[in-house]
Design a protein around this motif. Structure first.
Motif, PDB file in Angstrom:
ATOM      1  N   LEU A 289       0.436  -4.317   7.733  1.00  0.00           N
ATOM      2  CA  LEU A 289       0.593  -3.038   7.263  1.00  0.00           C
ATOM      3  C   LEU A 289       0.776  -1.919   8.385  1.00  0.00           C
ATOM      4  O   LEU A 289       1.422  -1.139   8.213  1.00  0.00           O
ATOM      5  N   VAL A 290      -0.092  -2.342   9.648  1.00  0.00           N
ATOM      6  CA  VAL A 290       0.000  -1.517  10.612  1.00  0.00           C
ATOM      7  C   VAL A 290       1.406  -1.082  10.989  1.00  0.00           C
ATOM      8  O   VAL A 290       1.925  -0.080  11.189  1.00  0.00           O
ATOM      9  N   SER A 291       1.977  -2.280  11.346  1.00  0.00           N
ATOM     10  CA  SER A 291       3.549  -2.153  11.947  1.00  0.00           C
ATOM     11  C   SER A 291       4.688  -1.603  10.849  1.00  0.00           C
ATOM     12  O   SER A 291       5.512  -0.924  11.217  1.00  0.00           O
ATOM     13  N   ARG A 292       4.415  -2.075   9.418  1.00  0.00           N
ATOM     14  CA  ARG A 292       5.114  -1.581   8.553  1.00  0.00           C
ATOM     15  C   ARG A 292       5.093  -0.157   8.226  1.00  0.00           C
ATOM     16  O   ARG A 292       6.085   0.582   8.274  1.00  0.00           O
ATOM     17  N   ALA A 293       3.917   0.515   8.132  1.00  0.00           N
ATOM     18  CA  ALA A 293       3.497   1.867   8.223  1.00  0.00           C
ATOM     19  C   ALA A 293       4.309   2.548   9.246  1.00  0.00           C
ATOM     20  O   ALA A 293       4.852   3.650   9.117  1.00  0.00           O
ATOM     21  N   ALA A 294       4.157   2.104  10.333  1.00  0.00           N
ATOM     22  CA  ALA A 294       4.966   2.465  11.667  1.00  0.00           C
ATOM     23  C   ALA A 294       6.066   2.718  11.564  1.00  0.00           C
ATOM     24  O   ALA A 294       7.015   3.715  11.891  1.00  0.00           O
ATOM     25  N   ASP A 295       7.087   1.589  10.953  1.00  0.00           N
ATOM     26  CA  ASP A 295       8.123   1.695  10.752  1.00  0.00           C
ATOM     27  C   ASP A 295       8.775   2.638   9.728  1.00  0.00           C
ATOM     28  O   ASP A 295       9.842   3.256   9.954  1.00  0.00           O
ATOM     29  N   VAL A 296       8.206   2.607   8.616  1.00  0.00           N
ATOM     30  CA  VAL A 296       8.373   3.774   7.821  1.00  0.00           C
ATOM     31  C   VAL A 296       8.321   5.096   8.331  1.00  0.00           C
ATOM     32  O   VAL A 296       9.090   5.907   8.012  1.00  0.00           O
ATOM     33  N   VAL A 297       7.140   5.360   9.124  1.00  0.00           N
ATOM     34  CA  VAL A 297       7.124   6.592   9.569  1.00  0.00           C
ATOM     35  C   VAL A 297       8.387   7.089  10.529  1.00  0.00           C
ATOM     36  O   VAL A 297       8.763   8.198  10.481  1.00  0.00           O
ATOM     37  N   LEU A 298       8.900   6.072  11.081  1.00  0.00           N
ATOM     38  CA  LEU A 298      10.131   6.367  11.972  1.00  0.00           C
ATOM     39  C   LEU A 298      11.288   6.504  11.260  1.00  0.00           C
ATOM     40  O   LEU A 298      12.164   7.378  11.571  1.00  0.00           O
ATOM     41  N   LYS A 299      11.567   5.796  10.061  1.00  0.00           N
ATOM     42  CA  LYS A 299      12.636   5.812   9.474  1.00  0.00           C
ATOM     43  C   LYS A 299      12.837   7.112   8.817  1.00  0.00           C
ATOM     44  O   LYS A 299      13.956   7.697   8.427  1.00  0.00           O
TER      45      LYS A 299
ATOM     46  N   THR B  45       1.338  -4.904  18.708  1.00  0.00           N
ATOM     47  CA  THR B  45       1.837  -3.762  17.652  1.00  0.00           C
ATOM     48  C   THR B  45       2.906  -3.092  18.083  1.00  0.00           C
ATOM     49  O   THR B  45       3.955  -2.882  17.391  1.00  0.00           O
ATOM     50  N   MET B  46       2.917  -2.678  19.610  1.00  0.00           N
ATOM     51  CA  MET B  46       4.044  -1.971  19.905  1.00  0.00           C
ATOM     52  C   MET B  46       5.326  -2.640  20.055  1.00  0.00           C
ATOM     53  O   MET B  46       6.532  -2.336  19.586  1.00  0.00           O
ATOM     54  N   GLY B  47       5.088  -4.005  20.291  1.00  0.00           N
ATOM     55  CA  GLY B  47       6.363  -4.787  20.280  1.00  0.00           C
ATOM     56  C   GLY B  47       6.995  -5.121  18.880  1.00  0.00           C
ATOM     57  O   GLY B  47       8.295  -5.162  18.518  1.00  0.00           O
ATOM     58  N   GLU B  48       5.884  -5.265  17.847  1.00  0.00           N
ATOM     59  CA  GLU B  48       6.663  -5.438  16.531  1.00  0.00           C
ATOM     60  C   GLU B  48       7.209  -4.155  16.124  1.00  0.00           C
ATOM     61  O   GLU B  48       8.398  -4.242  15.300  1.00  0.00           O
ATOM     62  N   ILE B  49       6.811  -3.072  16.401  1.00  0.00           N
ATOM     63  CA  ILE B  49       7.337  -1.642  15.922  1.00  0.00           C
ATOM     64  C   ILE B  49       8.713  -1.667  16.520  1.00  0.00           C
ATOM     65  O   ILE B  49       9.677  -1.055  15.784  1.00  0.00           O
ATOM     66  N   ALA B  50       8.889  -1.699  17.792  1.00  0.00           N
ATOM     67  CA  ALA B  50      10.032  -1.713  18.599  1.00  0.00           C
ATOM     68  C   ALA B  50      11.225  -2.619  17.667  1.00  0.00           C
ATOM     69  O   ALA B  50      12.305  -2.237  17.603  1.00  0.00           O
ATOM     70  N   THR B  51      10.555  -3.895  17.540  1.00  0.00           N
ATOM     71  CA  THR B  51      11.749  -4.856  16.884  1.00  0.00           C
ATOM     72  C   THR B  51      12.145  -4.588  15.369  1.00  0.00           C
ATOM     73  O   THR B  51      13.144  -5.032  14.885  1.00  0.00           O
ATOM     74  N   GLY B  52      11.152  -4.051  14.671  1.00  0.00           N
ATOM     75  CA  GLY B  52      11.460  -3.755  13.333  1.00  0.00           C
ATOM     76  C   GLY B  52      10.789  -5.040  12.706  1.00  0.00           C
ATOM     77  O   GLY B  52      11.038  -5.039  11.457  1.00  0.00           O
TER      78      GLY B  52
ATOM     79  N   ALA C  59       0.698  -1.052   0.105  1.00  0.00           N
ATOM     80  CA  ALA C  59      -0.006   0.082   0.061  1.00  0.00           C
ATOM     81  C   ALA C  59       0.800   1.345   0.078  1.00  0.00           C
ATOM     82  O   ALA C  59       1.986   1.197   0.387  1.00  0.00           O
ATOM     83  N   ALA C  60       0.122   2.272  -0.361  1.00  0.00           N
ATOM     84  CA  ALA C  60       0.898   3.658  -0.417  1.00  0.00           C
ATOM     85  C   ALA C  60       1.600   4.062   0.910  1.00  0.00           C
ATOM     86  O   ALA C  60       2.665   4.314   0.906  1.00  0.00           O
ATOM     87  N   ILE C  61       0.902   3.865   2.035  1.00  0.00           N
ATOM     88  CA  ILE C  61       1.425   4.056   3.328  1.00  0.00           C
ATOM     89  C   ILE C  61       2.711   3.292   3.887  1.00  0.00           C
ATOM     90  O   ILE C  61       3.120   3.401   4.953  1.00  0.00           O
ATOM     91  N   ALA C  62       2.954   2.185   2.978  1.00  0.00           N
ATOM     92  CA  ALA C  62       3.965   1.199   3.457  1.00  0.00           C
ATOM     93  C   ALA C  62       5.418   1.665   2.703  1.00  0.00           C
ATOM     94  O   ALA C  62       6.421   1.351   2.854  1.00  0.00           O
ATOM     95  N   SER C  63       5.235   3.179   2.062  1.00  0.00           N
ATOM     96  CA  SER C  63       6.523   3.551   1.547  1.00  0.00           C
ATOM     97  C   SER C  63       6.765   4.787   1.913  1.00  0.00           C
ATOM     98  O   SER C  63       5.858   5.772   2.230  1.00  0.00           O
TER      99      SER C  63
END
Length: 197
Positions: free
Chosen positions: A107-117, A95-102, A74-78
């Protein structure tokens, strides 16, 4: 960033209790003319049924764009898809744990990872209590990575009379973190400070 891109917000709703926070965020963003891009986990859909009488279609109708949780293309994954940031409300511990570990499995944790990077604003309304040490360490790790952890703790100086007022104030303060100023937010002594002497 164009005006349209500056009004874009990613909103994720996960399966933790407190789905009303995510729904209210969508309502308030719509009031502000923002462009909400919504992704909901399957557990969120179950929580919606357990905690409200609102249909999934009614929640989705509050968003500008809806993405399936498994659509990692999805668009928000980029990072090239520019947004003001991402709010996860409520945010489950999973979800919090997934984001913290990468290790992003949706798509929830992927989009969050993108926002952080991309060094954009990521706000997690983590909905759990009490927290054990592992939860707290994960929150510390995410904070060090640039996320903002905002458990939905009520502000009683506003003298709320209903649960709805508590939810609205909590979400309005979260939207402050993205630079959105909703008219329903009550600010500490602001009316007194602006009153003529």
């Amino acid at each position: 960033m164009s005006e349209t891109q500056d009004r874009r917000m990613i909103v994720a709703i996960t399966g933790a209790s407190g789905i009303v926070y995510g729904i209210r965020a969508l309502e308030m963003l719509r009031d502000l003319g923002a462009e909400a891009h919504l992704v909901m986990s399957k557990a969120a859909e179950r929580t919606l049924m357990e905690e409200t009488d609102i249909s999934l279609k009614a929640v989705q109708a509050l968003a500008h764009t809806i993405y399936p949780v498994k659509d990692i293309g999805a668009a928000i994954a980029s990072g090239s898809f520019r947004t003001r940031g991402m709010l996860i409300a409520p945010c489950s511990i999973k979800t919090m744990g997934e984001i913290a570990t990468g290790v992003t499995t949706s798509l929830v944790s992927r989009a969050a990872d993108v926002v952080l990077k991309e060094r954009r604003r990521l706000v997690l309304m983590v909905r759990e209590t009490p927290f054990h040490t592992g939860h707290l360490r994960t929150m510390t790790s995410l904070s060090e990575m640039g996320a903002v952890i905002v458990p939905p703790v009520p502000a009683f100086y506003t003298k709320p009379k209903t649960i709805d007022e508590i939810v609205t104030q909590s979400v309005a303060r979260v939207l402050d973190l993205f630079g959105f100023n909703h008219p329903d937010v009550k600010r500490w002594r602001e009316a007194e400070d602006q009153a003529p002497s």
